[in-house]
Design an enzyme around this catalytic site. Structure first.
Site, PDB file in Angstrom:
ATOM      1  N   TYR A  71     -16.932  17.645 -14.127  1.00 18.65           N
ATOM      2  CA  TYR A  71     -17.320  16.224 -14.210  1.00 18.65           C
ATOM      3  C   TYR A  71     -18.304  15.888 -13.072  1.00 18.65           C
ATOM      4  O   TYR A  71     -18.074  16.271 -11.913  1.00 18.65           O
ATOM      5  CB  TYR A  71     -16.054  15.361 -14.114  1.00 18.65           C
ATOM      6  CG  TYR A  71     -16.326  13.885 -14.025  1.00 18.65           C
ATOM      7  CD1 TYR A  71     -16.751  13.176 -15.148  1.00 18.65           C
ATOM      8  CD2 TYR A  71     -16.170  13.196 -12.828  1.00 18.65           C
ATOM      9  CE1 TYR A  71     -17.023  11.815 -15.067  1.00 18.65           C
ATOM     10  CE2 TYR A  71     -16.427  11.841 -12.743  1.00 18.65           C
ATOM     11  CZ  TYR A  71     -16.852  11.156 -13.868  1.00 18.65           C
ATOM     12  OH  TYR A  71     -17.123   9.816 -13.778  1.00 18.65           O
ATOM     13  N   LYS A  80      -9.568   6.342 -18.817  1.00 16.82           N
ATOM     14  CA  LYS A  80      -9.931   6.770 -20.162  1.00 16.82           C
ATOM     15  C   LYS A  80      -8.763   6.516 -21.123  1.00 16.82           C
ATOM     16  O   LYS A  80      -8.373   5.374 -21.290  1.00 16.82           O
ATOM     17  CB  LYS A  80     -10.393   8.228 -20.117  1.00 16.82           C
ATOM     18  CG  LYS A  80     -11.338   8.536 -18.943  1.00 16.82           C
ATOM     19  CD  LYS A  80     -12.679   7.822 -19.027  1.00 16.82           C
ATOM     20  CE  LYS A  80     -13.478   7.878 -17.734  1.00 16.82           C
ATOM     21  NZ  LYS A  80     -13.748   9.210 -17.206  1.00 16.82           N
ATOM     22  N   ASP A 109      -7.836  19.047 -14.358  1.00 13.91           N
ATOM     23  CA  ASP A 109      -8.233  17.701 -14.801  1.00 13.91           C
ATOM     24  C   ASP A 109      -7.978  17.646 -16.307  1.00 13.91           C
ATOM     25  O   ASP A 109      -8.669  18.302 -17.091  1.00 13.91           O
ATOM     26  CB  ASP A 109      -9.709  17.464 -14.454  1.00 13.91           C
ATOM     27  CG  ASP A 109     -10.193  16.063 -14.833  1.00 13.91           C
ATOM     28  OD1 ASP A 109      -9.600  15.446 -15.747  1.00 13.91           O
ATOM     29  OD2 ASP A 109     -11.184  15.596 -14.233  1.00 13.91           O
ATOM     30  N   ARG A 114       0.840  -1.209   0.000  1.00 14.58           N
ATOM     31  CA  ARG A 114       0.000   0.000   0.000  1.00 14.58           C
ATOM     32  C   ARG A 114       0.870   1.253   0.000  1.00 14.58           C
ATOM     33  O   ARG A 114       0.561   2.249  -0.643  1.00 14.58           O
ATOM     34  CB  ARG A 114      -0.947   0.017   1.214  1.00 14.58           C
ATOM     35  CG  ARG A 114      -1.593   1.389   1.401  1.00 14.58           C
ATOM     36  CD  ARG A 114      -2.824   1.449   2.291  1.00 14.58           C
ATOM     37  NE  ARG A 114      -2.766   0.651   3.495  1.00 14.58           N
ATOM     38  CZ  ARG A 114      -2.084   0.981   4.603  1.00 14.58           C
ATOM     39  NH1 ARG A 114      -1.374   2.098   4.650  1.00 14.58           N
ATOM     40  NH2 ARG A 114      -2.094   0.191   5.648  1.00 14.58           N
TER      41      ARG A 114
HETATM   42  C1  LIG Z   1     -14.122   9.664 -15.890  1.00 12.68           C
HETATM   43  C2  LIG Z   1     -13.672  10.996 -15.403  1.00 12.68           C
HETATM   44  C3  LIG Z   1     -13.320  11.205 -14.069  1.00 12.68           C
HETATM   45  C4  LIG Z   1     -13.453  10.134 -13.004  1.00 12.68           C
HETATM   46  O1  LIG Z   1     -12.584   9.089 -13.243  1.00 12.68           O
HETATM   47  P1  LIG Z   1     -12.868   7.555 -12.764  1.00 12.68           P
HETATM   48  O2  LIG Z   1     -11.666   6.858 -13.254  1.00 12.68           O
HETATM   49  O3  LIG Z   1     -14.149   7.157 -13.412  1.00 12.68           O
HETATM   50  O4  LIG Z   1     -12.994   7.595 -11.294  1.00 12.68           O
HETATM   51  C5  LIG Z   1     -12.854  12.460 -13.702  1.00 12.68           C
HETATM   52  N1  LIG Z   1     -12.769  13.455 -14.596  1.00 12.68           N
HETATM   53  C6  LIG Z   1     -13.112  13.299 -15.889  1.00 12.68           C
HETATM   54  C7  LIG Z   1     -12.973  14.441 -16.829  1.00 12.68           C
HETATM   55  C8  LIG Z   1     -13.583  12.069 -16.339  1.00 12.68           C
HETATM   56  O5  LIG Z   1     -13.935  11.917 -17.618  1.00 12.68           O
END
Ligand SMILES: *Cc1c(COP(=O)(O)O)cnc(C)c1O
Length: 391
Positions: A99, A196, A171, A47
């Site tokens: 988001y 993603k 982000d 961890r």
């Molecule tokens: C999908 C997404 C998240 C969250 O990510 P997870 O891996 O689903 O927890 C945060 N910001 C954006 C822009 C996203 O597309």
């Protein structure tokens, strides 16, 4: 020697180590032997750190031109960890179209711990400046936003953050480190949902944070270790493998997306296209528009007919996979927003988001062409029927 990112991603630097394997082996071990009592072993408990996470985090840092990388067990876990470096009483300013999961985290969870949030229209950087209070600690940006692809000028918000001695977090999920590097534009913290494009195969759920700030790096490591938000050994290994093709995947997906946009722009059944590549502010801070765009059917009522006629895209939430993914924000990501507010924000029934994958682009266009014929013909019929009945 510093290499191009495509090259950095591919080599695991395992030469000279045991067996000199092309890939760093999966060190699937939760604990490590300590022969010297009170010594300083490189790893003691997975961890807190392990070879697979270490390698991944080095790659994440390199990708975003940062000193420190951190891998988390989801994108939202990365965002949670960033926000948990704050304390009760602190204030954060973020976009009103952030988001959905980030909005839920801030509004429904972190406010209970007395962290305060103000949302602003992030298209105008001045709105951030106007919302600053003596308690403000962090400005938070997500560009392009989702699903209408609004753009925030990262440099302008970074200037505001610097003047007020605040941290700026961005982000960067939609653009990937291949096409946009917020740290180079003045941000202090970059966040990714690695689920993603970084992962790219619609399998691993993961998140990333990169920074150059020594104090922030220390603070977020405390959260990663102390709250257990770090990415598992197995997922670190898988994500490291998937990252090897990030550069070529993102380039090809973007080229395919641009071909599809070119086709859709001419189609009489399409009302409007939303693509970051059409924004001058975006193109000043990113290399291109990326592989995800939005579009509206002219006849919005026929959204289901359109989906029924499509054969190739996965119809689902998420983006950035090797497969083309068609999302319907109205009924999926934004369904929780009350209908009048949803509509007022432009998230209507005929709005779709397409994350273009690696299929042959001509095949994708043929599929869209077939499906659009259905809604175009039907819309002509409906239109003429309406004219007849009103006439
Ligand atoms: C999908 C997404 C998240 C969250 O990510 P997870 O891996 O689903 O927890 C945060 N910001 C954006 C822009 C996203 O597309």
């Amino acid at each position: 020697m510093s290499h191009h990112k495509a090259t950095q991603l591919i080599h695991d630097n395992n030469r000279g180590k045991t067996y000199q394997s092309a890939n760093l082996p999966l060190y699937y071990s939760s604990t490590y032997h300590q022969h010297e009592l009170g010594g300083q072993p490189e790893y003691d408990y997975a961890r807190s750190g392990n070879p697979n996470r270490q390698l991944l985090e080095t790659k994440l840092a390199e990708l975003e031109n940062g000193k420190y990388g951190f891998a988390f067990n989801s994108g939202i876990s990365a965002i949670t960890s960033v926000l948990l470096t704050l304390k009760a009483g602190d204030h954060v300013i973020l976009p009103d179209d952030v988001y959905g999961g980030t909005f839920r985290l801030t509004e429904e969870i972190l406010t209970k711990f007395d962290i305060h949030f103000t949302t602003v229209n992030a298209e105008n950087p001045e709105n951030f400046e106007n919302a600053i209070t003596p308690q403000t600690k962090l400005l938070y940006v997500e560009t392009p936003s989702n699903p209408l692809f609004k753009i925030t000028d990262i440099r302008a918000v970074a200037d505001i953050a610097k003047r007020h001695h605040l941290l700026l977090a961005v982000d960067n999920t939609f653009m990937t480190p291949i096409a946009q590097n917020p740290l180079d534009l003045g941000a202090d913290i970059v966040i990714h949902s690695a689920t993603k494009f970084l992962g790219g195969h619609s399998d691993v759920i993961a998140g990333a944070v990169v920074t150059n700030d020594d104090a922030f790096a220390k603070a977020i490591y405390l959260i990663q270790n102390g709250t257990g938000t770090g990415l598992s050994v197995y997922d670190c290994w898988t994500l490291t493998q998937h990252l090897k093709t990030l550069d070529v995947r993102f380039k090809q997906s973007t080229a395919n997306a641009q071909q599809l946009i070119h086709y859709l722009e001419q189609h009489p059944a399409i009302g409007k296209i939303y693509y970051p590549g059409n924004s001058t502010v975006h193109l000043k801070q990113a290399q291109h528009g990326g592989a995800v765009f939005g579009f509206k059917l002219k006849n919005e009522a026929l959204a289901q007919t359109f989906v029924d006629a499509l054969e190739i895209p996965l119809v689902s939430v998420s983006l950035g996979g090797v497969e083309t993914i068609l999302s319907h924000p109205y009924s999926m990501s934004h369904a929780a927003i009350p209908q009048p507010i949803r509509e007022a924000r432009g998230i209507t029934f005929g709005l779709f988001r397409l994350s273009v994958g690696l299929e042959n682009p001509e095949t994708l266009i043929a599929d869209l062409d077939h499906a659009l014929k259905e809604v175009y013909d039907e819309s002509i019929i409906k239109h003429s029927e309406a004219q007849r009945s009103s006439g």
